[in-house]
Scaffold this motif. Structure first.
Motif, PDB file in Angstrom:
ATOM      1  N   ASN A  88       0.828  -1.208   0.000  1.00 14.05           N
ATOM      2  CA  ASN A  88       0.000   0.000   0.000  1.00 14.05           C
ATOM      3  C   ASN A  88       0.862   1.258   0.000  1.00 14.05           C
ATOM      4  OD1 ASN A  88      -2.394   1.658   1.182  1.00 14.05           O
ATOM      5  ND2 ASN A  88      -3.148  -0.394   0.732  1.00 14.05           N
ATOM      6  N   THR A  89       1.878   1.242   0.843  1.00 13.83           N
ATOM      7  CA  THR A  89       2.785   2.391   0.964  1.00 13.83           C
ATOM      8  C   THR A  89       3.505   2.630  -0.362  1.00 13.83           C
ATOM      9  OG1 THR A  89       3.155   1.741   3.261  1.00 13.83           O
ATOM     10  CG2 THR A  89       4.738   3.285   2.309  1.00 13.83           C
ATOM     11  N   ILE A  90       4.015   1.543  -0.933  1.00 14.45           N
ATOM     12  CA  ILE A  90       4.796   1.653  -2.170  1.00 14.45           C
ATOM     13  C   ILE A  90       3.905   2.074  -3.328  1.00 14.45           C
ATOM     14  CG2 ILE A  90       6.057   0.215  -3.849  1.00 14.45           C
ATOM     15  CD1 ILE A  90       7.316  -1.181  -1.351  1.00 14.45           C
ATOM     16  N   GLU A  91       2.682   1.574  -3.337  1.00 15.57           N
ATOM     17  CA  GLU A  91       1.738   1.938  -4.400  1.00 15.57           C
ATOM     18  C   GLU A  91       1.525   3.456  -4.415  1.00 15.57           C
ATOM     19  OE1 GLU A  91      -2.092   0.042  -3.977  1.00 15.57           O
ATOM     20  OE2 GLU A  91      -2.398   0.175  -6.142  1.00 15.57           O
ATOM     21  N   ASP A  92       1.336   4.044  -3.223  1.00 16.77           N
ATOM     22  CA  ASP A  92       1.110   5.489  -3.148  1.00 16.77           C
ATOM     23  C   ASP A  92       2.337   6.270  -3.588  1.00 16.77           C
ATOM     24  OD1 ASP A  92      -1.412   5.157  -2.312  1.00 16.77           O
ATOM     25  OD2 ASP A  92      -1.028   5.553  -0.185  1.00 16.77           O
ATOM     26  N   ILE A  93       3.519   5.739  -3.261  1.00 14.36           N
ATOM     27  CA  ILE A  93       4.740   6.486  -3.572  1.00 14.36           C
ATOM     28  C   ILE A  93       5.061   6.430  -5.060  1.00 14.36           C
ATOM     29  CG2 ILE A  93       7.265   6.459  -3.268  1.00 14.36           C
ATOM     30  CD1 ILE A  93       6.709   5.919  -0.285  1.00 14.36           C
ATOM     31  N   GLN A 100       1.503  -1.503 -10.567  1.00 20.79           N
ATOM     32  CA  GLN A 100       1.105  -1.738  -9.177  1.00 20.79           C
ATOM     33  C   GLN A 100       2.137  -2.671  -8.545  1.00 20.79           C
ATOM     34  OE1 GLN A 100      -1.901  -4.559  -8.277  1.00 20.79           O
ATOM     35  NE2 GLN A 100      -2.921  -3.288  -6.760  1.00 20.79           N
ATOM     36  N   PRO A 101       2.541  -2.397  -7.290  1.00 13.34           N
ATOM     37  CA  PRO A 101       3.412  -3.380  -6.653  1.00 13.34           C
ATOM     38  C   PRO A 101       2.664  -4.701  -6.499  1.00 13.34           C
ATOM     39  CG  PRO A 101       2.702  -1.719  -5.072  1.00 13.34           C
ATOM     40  CD  PRO A 101       2.194  -1.291  -6.406  1.00 13.34           C
ATOM     41  N   LYS A 102       3.392  -5.788  -6.520  1.00 16.10           N
ATOM     42  CA  LYS A 102       2.784  -7.114  -6.373  1.00 16.10           C
ATOM     43  C   LYS A 102       3.419  -7.816  -5.190  1.00 16.10           C
ATOM     44  CE  LYS A 102       0.121  -7.188 -10.000  1.00 16.10           C
ATOM     45  NZ  LYS A 102      -1.313  -7.254  -9.801  1.00 16.10           N
ATOM     46  N   LEU A 103       2.666  -8.731  -4.586  1.00 12.48           N
ATOM     47  CA  LEU A 103       3.195  -9.514  -3.467  1.00 12.48           C
ATOM     48  C   LEU A 103       3.413 -10.944  -3.924  1.00 12.48           C
ATOM     49  CD1 LEU A 103       1.001  -8.082  -0.577  1.00 12.48           C
ATOM     50  CD2 LEU A 103       3.432  -7.674  -1.034  1.00 12.48           C
TER      51      LEU A 103
END
Ligand code: BTN
Length: 246
Positions: A88-93, A100-103
């Motif tokens: 979530n943090t990385i997505e906003d940054i 989108q960042p993925k896990l």
């Protein structure tokens, strides 16, 4: 479990072997839940499964202490809570259209298939196997990475500060911890699925008991990866590494 505001107490050091080690020392001296340490660089950064975590100056290296008083199995769920908060943090940054960042199970954060952040959970238990201390370590690559399987936030955004990443992350983490404590793991699992890498795809899981090939069907309610094997059986993977074919 009662929902309580986290009282983060942040300590910064220039250089340390590992923030995990430093946090353990602080815990022995009676550090409170919510103690956070971050370092400019680490000389002996540790990754999952005994791997080394390269830690040059410029990235974020951080460990934080929780005292969950829960079983080891439940403590493992915090890896997913942390992963969702990080994503979530990385997505906003990075805020980049269409990216989108993925896990990647269990808890690597990827951007465009390259690793941007990793999470390491370590525990201290009492004689009844109750987790008294949970040491949550995470590293976020900020420096741009020219090549290889790593990526940094600076590859997507200008002027990213470690402190911004850390402060935003701590707010998000508190939010997701409270969701978990109020509503249980299902909501976390569904947030995790929304970032999942490789869901529905063929892959292989390497575990201590061997290697399994199949389709990544789902995340189970306890964080296990459910792999549909070629013979139709579902294999629950609770520890190991996964690799996808595409
Ligand atoms: C992994 O993906 O293997 C987990 C990497 C965790 C690295 C972080 S950096 C801060 C903390 N201190 C360490 O020595 N390791 C974790």
């Amino acid at each position: 479990m009662a929902v309580m505001p986290m009282n983060w107490k942040i300590h910064h050091v220039k250089s340390v072997d590992s923030t995990q080690h430093l946090l353990r020392e602080k815990a022995v001296s009676g550090a409170d839940e919510g103690t956070v340490v971050y370092a400019d660089k680490q000389t002996g950064g540790r990754g999952r499964q005994g791997r080394q975590w390269d830690s040059p100056t410029g990235n974020l290296y951080c460990s934080l202490l929780l005292k969950p008083e829960c079983s080891l199995q439940e403590a493992g769920l915090y890896a997913f809570i942390v992963a969702v908060a990080l994503a979530n943090t990385i997505e906003d940054i990075i805020d980049t259209d269409g990216i989108q960042p993925k896990l990647k199970w269990p808890n690597d954060v990827l951007i465009e298939k390259r690793k941007c952040a990793g999470i390491l959970l370590e525990t201290e238990t009492n004689s009844k196997n109750i987790v008294t201390h949970l040491f949550i370590g995470f590293g976020v690559n900020i420096l741009p990475q020219e090549e290889g399987d790593r990526i940094g936030l600076s590859d997507y955004a200008e002027g990213v500060l470690r402190e911004t990443v850390l402060n935003n992350f701590l707010k998000n983490l508190e939010y997701f911890i409270n969701i978990y404590r109020k509503n249980g793991f299902l909501e976390i699992a569904s947030a995790w699925r929304s970032y999942a890498f490789g869901l529905g795809e063929r892959g292989r899981a390497r575990t201590v008991s061997g290697e399994y090939h199949g389709v990544f069907k789902d995340l189970d309610d306890d964080g296990a990866l459910l792999l549909l094997l070629d013979n139709g059986d579902i294999k629950r993977i609770t520890a190991g590494d996964v690799y996808f074919e595409k």
